[in-house]
Write an enzyme that holds these catalytic residues in place. Structure first.
Site, mmCIF file in Angstrom:
data_model
loop_
_atom_site.group_PDB
_atom_site.id
_atom_site.type_symbol
_atom_site.label_atom_id
_atom_site.label_comp_id
_atom_site.label_asym_id
_atom_site.label_seq_id
_atom_site.Cartn_x
_atom_site.Cartn_y
_atom_site.Cartn_z
ATOM 1 C CE1 TYR A 96 -3.073 -2.990 0.194
ATOM 2 C CE2 TYR A 96 -3.399 -2.587 2.527
ATOM 3 C CZ TYR A 96 -3.665 -3.323 1.385
ATOM 4 O OH TYR A 96 -4.529 -4.389 1.456
ATOM 5 N N PRO A 146 -15.510 -5.152 2.228
ATOM 6 C CG PRO A 146 -15.204 -4.360 4.410
ATOM 7 C CD PRO A 146 -14.439 -4.733 3.166
ATOM 8 C CG LEU A 147 -18.022 -0.813 3.804
ATOM 9 C CD1 LEU A 147 -17.450 0.499 4.335
ATOM 10 C CD2 LEU A 147 -19.447 -1.017 4.327
ATOM 11 N N GLY A 148 -17.797 -3.041 -0.555
ATOM 12 C CA GLY A 148 -17.762 -3.013 -2.016
ATOM 13 C C GLY A 148 -16.449 -2.525 -2.583
ATOM 14 N N GLY A 149 -15.542 -2.035 -1.722
ATOM 15 C CA GLY A 149 -14.230 -1.598 -2.188
ATOM 16 C C GLY A 149 -14.313 -0.321 -2.994
ATOM 17 C CG PHE A 150 -11.192 0.569 -5.489
ATOM 18 C CD1 PHE A 150 -10.554 1.633 -4.855
ATOM 19 C CD2 PHE A 150 -10.541 -0.656 -5.535
ATOM 20 C CE1 PHE A 150 -9.292 1.481 -4.281
ATOM 21 C CE2 PHE A 150 -9.276 -0.819 -4.964
ATOM 22 C CZ PHE A 150 -8.656 0.249 -4.346
ATOM 23 N N PRO A 186 -18.842 1.279 -4.361
ATOM 24 C CG PRO A 186 -19.409 3.385 -3.576
ATOM 25 C CD PRO A 186 -18.733 2.687 -4.717
ATOM 26 C CG LEU A 187 -21.641 -3.515 -0.883
ATOM 27 C CD1 LEU A 187 -22.055 -3.935 0.517
ATOM 28 C CD2 LEU A 187 -21.730 -4.670 -1.856
HETATM 29 N N1 LIG Z 1 -6.098 -9.062 0.599
HETATM 30 C C1 LIG Z 1 -6.355 -8.278 -0.410
HETATM 31 O O1 LIG Z 1 -6.074 -8.622 -1.560
HETATM 32 C C2 LIG Z 1 -7.038 -6.977 -0.170
HETATM 33 C C3 LIG Z 1 -7.572 -6.271 -1.262
HETATM 34 C C4 LIG Z 1 -8.225 -5.081 -1.002
HETATM 35 C C5 LIG Z 1 -8.338 -4.605 0.293
HETATM 36 N N2 LIG Z 1 -7.788 -5.292 1.337
HETATM 37 C C6 LIG Z 1 -7.944 -4.819 2.735
HETATM 38 O O2 LIG Z 1 -9.320 -4.711 3.005
HETATM 39 C C7 LIG Z 1 -9.608 -3.425 3.556
HETATM 40 C C8 LIG Z 1 -11.009 -3.021 3.206
HETATM 41 O O3 LIG Z 1 -11.144 -2.871 1.822
HETATM 42 P P1 LIG Z 1 -11.303 -1.462 1.113
HETATM 43 O O4 LIG Z 1 -10.883 -0.374 2.035
HETATM 44 O O5 LIG Z 1 -10.634 -1.533 -0.184
HETATM 45 O O6 LIG Z 1 -12.833 -1.416 0.772
HETATM 46 P P2 LIG Z 1 -14.175 -1.216 1.639
HETATM 47 O O7 LIG Z 1 -13.868 -1.281 3.091
HETATM 48 O O8 LIG Z 1 -15.181 -2.135 1.086
HETATM 49 O O9 LIG Z 1 -14.634 0.246 1.221
HETATM 50 C C9 LIG Z 1 -13.825 1.357 1.387
HETATM 51 C C10 LIG Z 1 -14.518 2.510 0.664
HETATM 52 O O10 LIG Z 1 -15.735 2.821 1.334
HETATM 53 C C11 LIG Z 1 -15.747 4.204 1.672
HETATM 54 N N3 LIG Z 1 -16.405 4.338 2.983
HETATM 55 C C12 LIG Z 1 -16.077 3.698 4.123
HETATM 56 N N4 LIG Z 1 -16.913 4.044 5.118
HETATM 57 C C13 LIG Z 1 -17.799 4.943 4.592
HETATM 58 C C14 LIG Z 1 -18.898 5.662 5.113
HETATM 59 N N5 LIG Z 1 -19.259 5.530 6.395
HETATM 60 N N6 LIG Z 1 -19.579 6.487 4.283
HETATM 61 C C15 LIG Z 1 -19.227 6.624 2.983
HETATM 62 N N7 LIG Z 1 -18.170 5.960 2.432
HETATM 63 C C16 LIG Z 1 -17.463 5.118 3.226
HETATM 64 C C17 LIG Z 1 -14.320 4.647 1.707
HETATM 65 O O11 LIG Z 1 -14.222 6.001 1.366
HETATM 66 P P3 LIG Z 1 -13.711 7.110 2.438
HETATM 67 O O12 LIG Z 1 -12.220 6.946 2.495
HETATM 68 O O13 LIG Z 1 -14.152 8.390 1.844
HETATM 69 O O14 LIG Z 1 -14.388 6.804 3.731
HETATM 70 C C18 LIG Z 1 -13.689 3.758 0.636
HETATM 71 O O15 LIG Z 1 -13.828 4.347 -0.632
HETATM 72 C C19 LIG Z 1 -8.516 -2.529 2.968
HETATM 73 O O16 LIG Z 1 -8.392 -1.335 3.666
HETATM 74 C C20 LIG Z 1 -7.336 -3.456 3.010
HETATM 75 O O17 LIG Z 1 -6.738 -3.395 4.296
HETATM 76 C C21 LIG Z 1 -7.167 -6.477 1.105
#
Ligand SMILES: NC(=O)c1ccc[n+]([C@@H]2O[C@H](COP(=O)([O-])OP(=O)(O)OC[C@H]3O[C@@H](n4cnc5c(N)ncnc54)[C@H](OP(=O)(O)O)[C@@H]3O)[C@@H](O)[C@H]2O)c1
Length: 305
Positions: free
Chosen positions: A81, A231-235, A237-238
């Site tokens: 990252y 969990p929230l759909g990643g890039f 949003p769900l």
């Molecule tokens: N093992 C792997 O291959 C892998 C791949 C991807 C990710 N990961 C891990 O999984 C974690 C979670 O995945 P992720 O961060 O990509 O996706 P996520 O948790 O599904 O969603 C993150 C997105 O949701 C937005 N968000 C979060 N809370 C919100 C709220 N209350 N209201 C509005 N928007 C909200 C964030 O934007 P804002 O910043 O504006 O809040 C961000 O754009 C990562 O941080 C990483 O540590 C692992």
């Protein structure tokens, strides 16, 4: 991780208040380490495309301190990252770490100049990555290291024996406490379990993407954590009309419903929602505690089936 301070001491150093109520979902034992089921994923703290430093460095440091201040004891990260950016932010924000904090990292992919995530699983690359994680996080031993498999398209079939064996050797050298796998097929998870004790599997999973339903239940039986990424759909949003309908009925956001549903889905699910916003982090902690009735669950269950 060395016992270097308490959450209260950390909060006092950074002028934060200590959140004493327990987090939604309670705790889980990851190997011999207790973590809150509500954790924090640090990927969103790097710059655009998970490359380079964040535009708002102080804001990123504040999110990490807020996570610990809220009582979160599980932070998910990776040397990929930034690369190396989020690990360095974690160290700057939180070191010396609270005794209760567990930092889970990943090795097995690197970054190219286009922001791609090419695999890096030869022994030399894995050793280098573990050492960089130790250095950037300021640790002598990493709590949990996930071997990241597959590619950006998802899990890919094939044996993980060789790279996992390299991590087992690094574990035997005392550099890693526990091992996990990420972006893995069910067959690779089974192969890993036959090679070494595995404490967690980190794969893509959410209300709308449920390829791992069977695997989650098997892991629950084995006492192994399942940590859904995106969990929230990643890039993206769900988005689902059924999800929006339940959220509207409960006067909650779809994100709250999605997180609360995951906590209810299985006791071995640990949350690591990502955010670059302290306000969103607080919203997510509060939202994950949303009570869902059996009829809400039945309606939500249809989305990804
Ligand atoms: N093992 C792997 O291959 C892998 C791949 C991807 C990710 N990961 C891990 O999984 C974690 C979670 O995945 P992720 O961060 O990509 O996706 P996520 O948790 O599904 O969603 C993150 C997105 O949701 C937005 N968000 C979060 N809370 C919100 C709220 N209350 N209201 C509005 N928007 C909200 C964030 O934007 P804002 O910043 O504006 O809040 C961000 O754009 C990562 O941080 C990483 O540590 C692992």
């Amino acid at each position: 991780m060395k016992p270097l301070g308490t959450t209260t001491q950390l909060n006092e150093r950074h002028g934060m208040s200590t959140f004493s109520a327990s987090l939604p979902g309670g705790t889980w034992t990851l190997g011999d380490q207790t973590v809150t089921r509500f954790g924090y994923g640090a990927m969103q703290l790097a710059g655009p495309g998970v490359m380079g430093p964040p535009a708002d460095r102080d804001g990123a440091l504040a999110v990490l301190r807020e996570a610990v201040g809220l009582g979160i004891t599980h932070i998910d990260t990776s040397g990929a990252y930034g690369p190396r950016v989020t690990n360095q932010l974690i160290r700057e924000a939180l070191h010396p770490y609270p005794e209760s904090l567990r930092i889970v990292t990943k090795v097995g992919s690197t970054r190219d100049s286009n922001g791609g995530w090419p695999p890096a699983r030869d022994p030399e690359a894995l050793r280098r990555s573990v050492n960089e994680n130790l250095q950037d996080l300021g640790l002598e031993v990493l709590d949990v290291v996930n071997l990241r498999l597959g590619n950006a398209q998802g899990p890919q079939p094939g044996s993980l024996a060789e790279p996992l064996q390299t991590l087992v050797e690094l574990q035997q050298q005392g550099l890693i406490r526990h091992l996990g796998v990420s972006n893995a097929t069910a067959e690779q998870v089974a192969e890993a379990q036959a090679i070494a004790p595995i404490v967690c599997v980190q794969n893509m999973y959410n209300l709308a993407w449920r390829h791992d339903d069977k695997l989650i239940d098997q892991l629950a039986d084995d006492g192994i954590a399942y940590v859904p990424f995106f969990p929230l759909g990643g890039f993206s949003p769900l988005q689902s009309s059924a999800l929006s309908a339940v959220a509207a009925r409960l006067d909650a956001t779809p994100m709250s419903v999605a997180l609360a549903w995951l906590l209810r889905r299985s006791p071995n699910i640990l949350l690591i929602p990502g955010t670059s916003s302290a306000a969103h982090l607080r919203e997510n902690v509060a939202g994950a505690g949303l009570p869902l009735s059996d009829s809400d669950l039945a309606e939500l269950d249809k989305i990804g089936r």
